[in-house]
Design a protein around this motif. Structure first.
Motif, PDB file in Angstrom:
ATOM      1  N   THR A 181      -5.682  12.886  -8.365  1.00 16.21           N
ATOM      2  CA  THR A 181      -4.469  13.392  -8.469  1.00 16.21           C
ATOM      3  C   THR A 181      -3.736  12.942  -7.317  1.00 16.21           C
ATOM      4  OG1 THR A 181      -5.387  15.152  -6.651  1.00 16.21           O
ATOM      5  CG2 THR A 181      -5.024  15.713  -9.059  1.00 16.21           C
ATOM      6  N   HIS A 182      -4.651  11.927  -6.303  1.00 14.64           N
ATOM      7  CA  HIS A 182      -4.035  11.374  -5.292  1.00 14.64           C
ATOM      8  C   HIS A 182      -4.838  10.271  -4.794  1.00 14.64           C
ATOM      9  CE1 HIS A 182      -6.075  14.362  -3.445  1.00 14.64           C
ATOM     10  NE2 HIS A 182      -5.993  13.513  -2.287  1.00 14.64           N
TER      11      HIS A 182
ATOM     12  N   SER B 144     -10.368   5.333  -1.929  1.00 16.77           N
ATOM     13  CA  SER B 144      -9.890   4.730  -3.197  1.00 16.77           C
ATOM     14  C   SER B 144      -8.608   3.574  -2.979  1.00 16.77           C
ATOM     15  CB  SER B 144      -9.547   5.667  -4.052  1.00 16.77           C
ATOM     16  OG  SER B 144      -8.443   6.268  -3.638  1.00 16.77           O
ATOM     17  N   MET B 145      -7.826   3.723  -2.000  1.00 18.09           N
ATOM     18  CA  MET B 145      -6.870   2.804  -1.748  1.00 18.09           C
ATOM     19  C   MET B 145      -7.585   1.657  -1.218  1.00 18.09           C
ATOM     20  SD  MET B 145      -3.735   1.638  -2.185  1.00 18.09           S
ATOM     21  CE  MET B 145      -2.749   3.134  -2.577  1.00 18.09           C
ATOM     22  N   ALA B 146      -8.361   1.673  -0.333  1.00 13.80           N
ATOM     23  CA  ALA B 146      -9.007   0.488   0.217  1.00 13.80           C
ATOM     24  C   ALA B 146      -9.708  -0.451  -0.633  1.00 13.80           C
ATOM     25  CB  ALA B 146      -9.818   0.767   1.317  1.00 13.80           C
ATOM     26  N   GLU B 147     -10.310   0.218  -1.642  1.00  9.89           N
ATOM     27  CA  GLU B 147     -11.110  -0.406  -2.393  1.00  9.89           C
ATOM     28  C   GLU B 147     -10.176  -1.085  -3.470  1.00  9.89           C
ATOM     29  OE1 GLU B 147     -13.615   2.367  -4.330  1.00  9.89           O
ATOM     30  OE2 GLU B 147     -14.998   2.264  -2.793  1.00  9.89           O
TER      31      GLU B 147
ATOM     32  N   VAL C 224       0.922  -1.250  -0.099  1.00  7.49           N
ATOM     33  CA  VAL C 224      -0.105  -0.005  -0.020  1.00  7.49           C
ATOM     34  C   VAL C 224       0.780   1.186  -0.026  1.00  7.49           C
ATOM     35  CG1 VAL C 224      -1.669   1.256   1.154  1.00  7.49           C
ATOM     36  CG2 VAL C 224      -2.042  -1.097   1.112  1.00  7.49           C
ATOM     37  N   VAL C 225       1.941   1.351   0.644  1.00  9.26           N
ATOM     38  CA  VAL C 225       2.912   2.572   0.847  1.00  9.26           C
ATOM     39  C   VAL C 225       3.490   2.533  -0.590  1.00  9.26           C
ATOM     40  CG1 VAL C 225       4.878   3.187   1.744  1.00  9.26           C
ATOM     41  CG2 VAL C 225       3.052   2.381   3.152  1.00  9.26           C
ATOM     42  N   VAL C 226       4.100   1.487  -1.069  1.00  5.13           N
ATOM     43  CA  VAL C 226       4.698   1.581  -2.336  1.00  5.13           C
ATOM     44  C   VAL C 226       3.547   2.363  -3.446  1.00  5.13           C
ATOM     45  CG1 VAL C 226       5.570   0.252  -4.162  1.00  5.13           C
ATOM     46  CG2 VAL C 226       6.461   0.042  -1.931  1.00  5.13           C
ATOM     47  N   ARG C 227       2.696   1.711  -3.434  1.00  8.16           N
ATOM     48  CA  ARG C 227       1.466   2.144  -4.168  1.00  8.16           C
ATOM     49  C   ARG C 227       0.944   3.451  -4.272  1.00  8.16           C
ATOM     50  NH1 ARG C 227      -2.419  -1.990  -4.268  1.00  8.16           N
ATOM     51  NH2 ARG C 227      -1.285  -3.063  -5.507  1.00  8.16           N
ATOM     52  N   THR C 228       1.040   3.914  -2.756  1.00  8.46           N
ATOM     53  CA  THR C 228       0.643   5.593  -2.608  1.00  8.46           C
ATOM     54  C   THR C 228       1.622   6.290  -3.173  1.00  8.46           C
ATOM     55  OG1 THR C 228      -0.818   4.466  -0.548  1.00  8.46           O
ATOM     56  CG2 THR C 228       0.207   6.999  -0.889  1.00  8.46           C
ATOM     57  N   LEU C 229       3.174   5.856  -3.060  1.00  9.45           N
ATOM     58  CA  LEU C 229       4.018   6.777  -3.403  1.00  9.45           C
ATOM     59  C   LEU C 229       4.289   6.934  -4.875  1.00  9.45           C
ATOM     60  CD1 LEU C 229       6.548   5.938  -0.399  1.00  9.45           C
ATOM     61  CD2 LEU C 229       5.000   8.033  -0.702  1.00  9.45           C
TER      62      LEU C 229
END
Length: 67
Positions: free
Chosen positions: A54-55, A60-63, A41-46
């Motif tokens: 835009t972010h 959205s990350m949970a889904e 999750v951290v890698v995908r977020t960054l």
């Protein structure tokens, strides 16, 4: 750092050297997701930007990650 905290860590270091500095287990529930899942999750977020945004939002990350 509080003096008591410093003394605690110093005693642990003197007794066990670097092994004494490993954090002790904490109270509470064990994690419900693995370290690998958190890292992904951290890698995908960054490194990724979601489509039509835009972010990442928390939702959205949970889904996207299924968490």
């Amino acid at each position: 750092m509080a003096a008591d905290t410093f003394r605690k860590w110093r005693r642990r270091f003197l007794a066990k050297r670097l092994d004494g500095l490993i954090d002790e287990p904490r109270p509470g529930w064990p994690p419900t997701i693995s370290v690998d899942q958190m890292e992904a999750v951290v890698v995908r977020t960054l490194e990724e930007i979601p489509k039509n945004a835009t972010h990442w939002s928390r939702k959205s990350m949970a889904e996207h990650s299924g968490l």
